[in-house]
Motif scaffolding. Structure first.
Motif, PDB file in Angstrom:
ATOM      1  N   UNK A  34      10.835 -11.719  21.728  1.00 17.24           N
ATOM      2  CA  UNK A  34       9.663 -11.269  20.323  1.00 17.24           C
ATOM      3  C   UNK A  34       9.851 -13.586  20.719  1.00 17.24           C
ATOM      4  N   UNK A  35       8.573 -13.606  20.229  1.00 21.56           N
ATOM      5  CA  UNK A  35       8.023 -14.991  19.257  1.00 21.56           C
ATOM      6  C   UNK A  35       8.537 -15.306  18.557  1.00 21.56           C
ATOM      7  N   UNK A  36       8.984 -16.517  18.729  1.00 17.68           N
ATOM      8  CA  UNK A  36       9.209 -17.231  17.685  1.00 17.68           C
ATOM      9  C   UNK A  36       8.907 -16.916  16.099  1.00 17.68           C
ATOM     10  N   UNK A  37       9.301 -18.185  15.072  1.00 19.06           N
ATOM     11  CA  UNK A  37       9.103 -17.554  13.998  1.00 19.06           C
ATOM     12  C   UNK A  37       7.893 -18.405  13.641  1.00 19.06           C
ATOM     13  N   UNK A  38       7.237 -18.918  14.262  1.00 21.50           N
ATOM     14  CA  UNK A  38       6.187 -19.550  14.372  1.00 21.50           C
ATOM     15  C   UNK A  38       4.244 -19.182  14.129  1.00 21.50           C
ATOM     16  N   UNK A  39       4.271 -18.359  14.496  1.00 21.22           N
ATOM     17  CA  UNK A  39       3.571 -17.216  14.063  1.00 21.22           C
ATOM     18  C   UNK A  39       3.726 -15.942  13.466  1.00 21.22           C
ATOM     19  N   UNK A  40       3.043 -15.939  12.641  1.00 22.21           N
ATOM     20  CA  UNK A  40       3.756 -15.162  11.536  1.00 22.21           C
ATOM     21  C   UNK A  40       2.939 -13.745  11.967  1.00 22.21           C
ATOM     22  N   UNK A  41       3.197 -12.718  11.965  1.00 19.62           N
ATOM     23  CA  UNK A  41       2.808 -11.488  12.337  1.00 19.62           C
ATOM     24  C   UNK A  41       2.038 -10.710  10.827  1.00 19.62           C
ATOM     25  N   UNK A  42       0.853 -10.589  11.245  1.00 21.71           N
ATOM     26  CA  UNK A  42       0.243  -9.402  10.022  1.00 21.71           C
ATOM     27  C   UNK A  42       0.052  -8.038  10.380  1.00 21.71           C
ATOM     28  N   UNK A  43       0.671  -7.685   9.007  1.00 22.04           N
ATOM     29  CA  UNK A  43       1.054  -6.087   9.087  1.00 22.04           C
ATOM     30  C   UNK A  43      -0.125  -5.840   8.397  1.00 22.04           C
ATOM     31  N   UNK A  44      -0.946  -4.673   8.788  1.00 17.57           N
ATOM     32  CA  UNK A  44      -1.093  -4.046   7.802  1.00 17.57           C
ATOM     33  C   UNK A  44      -1.187  -2.323   7.770  1.00 17.57           C
ATOM     34  N   UNK A  45      -0.784  -2.536   6.926  1.00 17.53           N
ATOM     35  CA  UNK A  45       0.612  -0.214   6.253  1.00 17.53           C
ATOM     36  C   UNK A  45      -1.083  -0.054   5.632  1.00 17.53           C
ATOM     37  N   UNK A  46      -1.765   1.053   6.731  1.00 20.18           N
ATOM     38  CA  UNK A  46      -2.207   2.328   6.069  1.00 20.18           C
ATOM     39  C   UNK A  46      -2.327   3.914   6.428  1.00 20.18           C
ATOM     40  N   UNK A  47      -0.957   4.445   6.216  1.00 28.02           N
ATOM     41  CA  UNK A  47      -0.357   5.113   6.616  1.00 28.02           C
ATOM     42  C   UNK A  47      -0.384   5.525   5.861  1.00 28.02           C
ATOM     43  N   UNK A  48      -0.366   6.682   6.620  1.00 30.58           N
ATOM     44  CA  UNK A  48      -0.618   8.266   5.107  1.00 30.58           C
ATOM     45  C   UNK A  48      -1.646   8.086   4.074  1.00 30.58           C
ATOM     46  N   UNK A  49      -2.704   6.880   4.619  1.00 33.27           N
ATOM     47  CA  UNK A  49      -3.649   7.027   3.667  1.00 33.27           C
ATOM     48  C   UNK A  49      -4.811   6.443   3.222  1.00 33.27           C
ATOM     49  N   UNK A  50      -5.806   6.501   2.752  1.00 36.79           N
ATOM     50  CA  UNK A  50      -7.354   6.024   3.455  1.00 36.79           C
ATOM     51  C   UNK A  50      -7.317   4.939   4.032  1.00 36.79           C
ATOM     52  N   UNK A  51      -8.118   4.433   4.865  1.00 35.79           N
ATOM     53  CA  UNK A  51      -8.342   3.563   5.756  1.00 35.79           C
ATOM     54  C   UNK A  51      -9.523   2.974   5.237  1.00 35.79           C
ATOM     55  N   UNK A  52      -9.268   1.568   4.373  1.00 35.34           N
ATOM     56  CA  UNK A  52     -10.675   0.879   4.490  1.00 35.34           C
ATOM     57  C   UNK A  52     -10.910   0.573   5.804  1.00 35.34           C
ATOM     58  N   UNK A  53     -12.266  -0.276   5.569  1.00 42.21           N
ATOM     59  CA  UNK A  53     -12.970  -1.168   6.525  1.00 42.21           C
ATOM     60  C   UNK A  53     -11.309  -2.236   7.208  1.00 42.21           C
ATOM     61  N   UNK A  54     -11.293  -2.542   8.602  1.00 43.23           N
ATOM     62  CA  UNK A  54     -10.293  -3.030   8.797  1.00 43.23           C
ATOM     63  C   UNK A  54     -11.076  -4.756   9.511  1.00 43.23           C
ATOM     64  N   UNK A  55     -10.079  -5.996   9.625  1.00 46.01           N
ATOM     65  CA  UNK A  55     -10.650  -6.699   9.814  1.00 46.01           C
ATOM     66  C   UNK A  55     -11.380  -6.603  11.259  1.00 46.01           C
ATOM     67  N   UNK A  56     -11.852  -7.726  12.189  1.00 42.90           N
ATOM     68  CA  UNK A  56     -11.773  -8.296  13.222  1.00 42.90           C
ATOM     69  C   UNK A  56     -11.367  -9.588  14.237  1.00 42.90           C
TER      70      UNK A  56
END
Length: 790
Positions: free
Chosen positions: A613-635
């Protein structure tokens, strides 16, 4: 598969590196890198951390009741009283007894007005006992001083008072709900978590007591206070306390004294262990196990006190030989228990097991704590191992058995009488879980219980063991939200080339010792190396008999530079080493026997290692849209449309997103739930159709139809075969990557095999639980898996 965690590798600034280098000739960039990654910034604090001469130790009179204890000793000297030291039989307790024996021996004549008593591990338990107290009272003792024990022995303390004996407790185990009726209670549990004395072990508390006496009566002692520090270091490191504050200071000074080998007994033990005594590992893997083994095998720990305090080299050599034989016997028994326990664990569903509780009629209670610690570390769960003393022994008895329980075992109201059929044993915890507090919630099931947050001993009626197992699992399941604990990752401190595995790096990292809780050893990673000349080695005991421990030695080659280094992998075989290049994680050590630097492997995998697993320096952004409507996603974004079915799949997705520095979007819904009955009926229906029509179906299509994994489908087909159904497999050469197809032929009558059907049902149930659990893993848990704080 063990996860490797790449720690944050932010390069420390140049001035910081320069400042670290200025502290010591051996200090360099690697030392600075490790300190920086572990949060050290203040150079003055680092200096006192690295060098004991720059640390200001805490006064012994910081203990609230130290003055009362010192005054009671003064009274005993004035009144010519007879004093007894009540010790304990593990390494911390034995060294604490030795410190008090020598230290108080400066104030009372030994064997005349000063004696010591240590319970026999094979016939007694930790802590005070009424039988032992009565024996001491019959010998004329009027003052009892405990070490490494006694805090929770409330009934026994009242009994001692009834016999006309005062009690001073020096201990470090968990305090009872209310203060016992004693002359003085000296226990570092009274301090806040950040106090420099908070984590003293039993021997360190005993040393602070002697330090206070030396300070109060400076003209009495004839031996220097520093004399006891080698014993203090042994107890501190063997007891696995957090080496911070005064604990680290005392351990550093003690190791420096241990190296001089002024005690004949320690010199003899180190000679047998082939160690110099200049490193904490010489204690944790050399002295500590040998001292502990004496009581585990022989029962009587007074042999060890004599070994540690005698000034007769010949007698020391004899006693050290006895300790060596005991340790050889201990290793053989321990390996047997470990193998038996792992066979039992293989039968458990670890996806729903939060605490492992095992019982066996042949396990030595003196050894189950050690094995429980090994298993807790391996499986990432608290472990309780018990010996069922009321059950008859089966064939293959383990030999001499230890009937002891653990520190400060406290009988609870109504439990003072020993039931005939007891299970006795030990419990070991994992990081972040207070095991003492957890067991304390189930006192109604226990007969005796005592210890501290990381380790405890207990006894309970055998019929209560299933209830305790169920209660603990229910409590932890609720606390952890129905999620088994995440397997602890191996943190990688430094990436180093093979060429650096030598004296320079070894001496540099040695500045950070002693390692322990709060200051883990430095883990190195070697990447893309070749392993050559693997050779299986076996251990032999002091009598030349082969033991059931093995290890593999080999040469580590850097194929790019041609540099080589020696390597060792404990408890493994040459066939465990994969072909081709490997990545290794482990520590650099020095082998005194062969006079060479050796890389001790903790884990290895084929290179390139994809599960880092990578180190702490790279923060992972988790977009959690499980079990609900999905808004427009970033690119750009990485989308996960179906839930992973294993932690390995999860880690692959998390690592992919983290390395690409893009968000991971979870956009799936609940996976369909299939019951075992539904899966079996559906499989029967499909295969009957194939038998009737002569058709074929691809295994991948069958998996989709059943909603099961390849493993579960294979189990189902195996079950059909056990019932008499003929399964025909047809490879599909025209589609090289496709799974084979099958057809079936049913007999006129299917054989009855309920066990085979039950095994298929269990496979499906476990798989469905795991699938639905993994589909609902909370985002904070995913961040932990990715090596980030929630």
């Amino acid at each position: 598969m063990v996860v490797w965690q790449q720690l944050a590798a932010a390069t420390p600034p140049g001035p910081f590196i320069s400042a670290i280098k200025s502290l010591h000739p051996e200090a360099g960039k690697s030392t600075a890198q490790v300190l920086w990654q572990r949060g050290w910034r203040n150079i003055a604090a680092i200096k006192s951390f690295l060098f004991p001469e720059d640390y200001k130790p805490t006064s012994a009179f910081a203990f609230a009741e130290m003055s009362q204890a010192v005054e009671r000793i003064a009274q005993a000297r004035r009144d010519q009283e007879k004093v007894a030291i009540w010790g304990d039989f593990d390494a911390d307790g034995v060294t604490a007894t030795a410190v008090l024996w020598e230290g108080l021996g400066q104030f009372f004549p030994q064997h005349e007005r000063l004696i010591y008593y240590i319970p026999n591990r094979l016939t007694e338990s930790h802590g005070l006992s009424m039988i032992g107290l009565a024996q001491l009272q019959a010998q004329g003792c009027t003052l009892i001083i405990t070490c490494d024990t006694g805090s929770t022995n409330l009934e026994e303390i009242r009994y001692a008072a009834g016999l006309g004996m005062d009690v001073i407790i020096t201990d470090h185990h968990t305090l009872p709900p209310y203060r016992p009726h004693v002359t003085a209670l000296i226990n570092p549990r009274e301090f806040a978590d950040d106090h420099p004395l908070r984590y003293l072990s039993g021997v360190a508390v005993a040393y602070k007591f002697i330090e206070a006496l030396y300070e109060e009566f400076p003209t009495v002692p004839q031996l220097p206070l520093d004399r006891y520090l080698d014993l203090v270091a042994i107890g501190l490191i063997a007891d696995l306390v957090e080496l911070q504050g005064d604990c680290r200071y005392l351990a550093q000074r003690g190791i420096a004294q241990l190296k001089s080998q002024k005690r004949p007994g320690l010199a003899a033990l180190l000679k047998n262990a082939r160690q110099k005594g200049d490193r904490p590992t010489d204690i944790s893997f050399g002295l500590g196990p040998r001292i502990n083994a004496v009581s585990r095998i022989y029962g009587d720990a007074s042999l060890c006190v004599e070994l540690l305090t005698t000034q007769d080299p010949q007698r020391a050599a004899e006693l050290a030989q006895a300790a060596e034989l005991a340790n050889d016997r201990r290793k053989a028994l321990q390996k047997t228990i470990l193998n038996q326990a792992e066979k039992e664990i293989a039968r458990l569903d670890l996806s729903t097991t939060y605490v492992i509780v095992l019982m066996h009629p042949q396990w030595s209670v003196g050894l189950v704590g050690v094995v429980a610690g090994q298993l807790a570390k391996k499986y990432g769960r608290p472990v309780i191992l018990l010996r069922a003393e009321g059950l008859e022994l089966a064939d293959g008895d383990l030999g001499e058995l230890d009937l002891a329980s653990e520190p400060n075992a406290l009988p609870y109201p109504g439990n003072e009488i020993e039931p005939p059929d007891l299970a006795r044993g030990s419990a070991r915890s994992i990081g972040g879980l207070d095991l003492y507090e957890l067991l304390n919630q189930h006192l109604h099931l226990l007969h005796r219980f005592g210890g501290h947050p990381f380790a405890a001993g207990l006894s309970l009626p055998i019929q209560n063991v299933p209830l305790l197992r169920e209660g603990l699992n229910q409590a932890l399941g609720q606390r952890w939200g129905g999620q088994p604990p995440i397997e602890p990752a191996i943190g990688i401190d430094l990436d180093v080339p093979v060429a650096e595995l030598g004296a320079g790096l070894f001496r540099e990292l040695k500045l950070l010792e002693p390692y322990g809780l709060g200051n883990p050893g430095v883990t190195l990673r070697l990447q893309g190396v070749e392993i050559q000349k693997p050779w299986r080695n076996g251990l032999k005991d002091i009598q030349g008999q082969t033991q059931n421990y093995s290890f593999v030695t080999f040469t580590i080659l850097d194929p790019e530079s041609g540099h080589q280094a020696a390597g060792i992998w404990w408890d493994h075989q040459p066939q465990d080493i994969p072909p081709g290049r490997c990545d290794l994680v482990g520590e650099l050590n020095f082998n005194t026997k062969d006079n060479q630097y050796v890389f001790h492997v903790r884990d290895l995998q084929p290179a390139p290692y994809a599960n880092v697993l990578p180190g702490h320096s790279t923060r992972l952004e988790i977009l959690d849209y499980r079990y609900r409507p999905i808004p427009p996603l970033p690119e750009p974004v990485l989308t996960l449309e179906t839930p992973p079915q294993t932690w390995t799949e999860w880690r692959q997705w998390l690592t992919q997103a983290q390395r690409a520095a893009i968000p991971l979007a979870l956009i799936y819904s609940h996976p369909p739930r299939t019951t075992p009955t539904q899966a079996w009926q559906r499989l029967i229906g499909i295969t009957k159709h194939l038998s009737r029509t002569g058709a074929q179906i691809g295994l991948d299509r069958l998996q989709q139809e059943l909603g099961l994994s390849a493993l579960a489908v294979t189990k189902g087909l195996d079950t059909l075969t056990a019932l008499g159904v003929e399964i025909f497999v047809y490879p599909q050469p025209e589609q090289p990557n496709a799974q084979p197809a099958i057809s079936c032929r049913y007999p006129q009558a299917i054989a009855a095999n309920p066990q085979a059907v039950e095994q298929f049902a269990l496979t499906v149930a476990e798989e469905q639980f795991r699938r639905h659990y993994l589909a609902q893993v909370p985002t904070p848990t995913l961040r932990q898996v990715a090596g980030q704080s929630a």
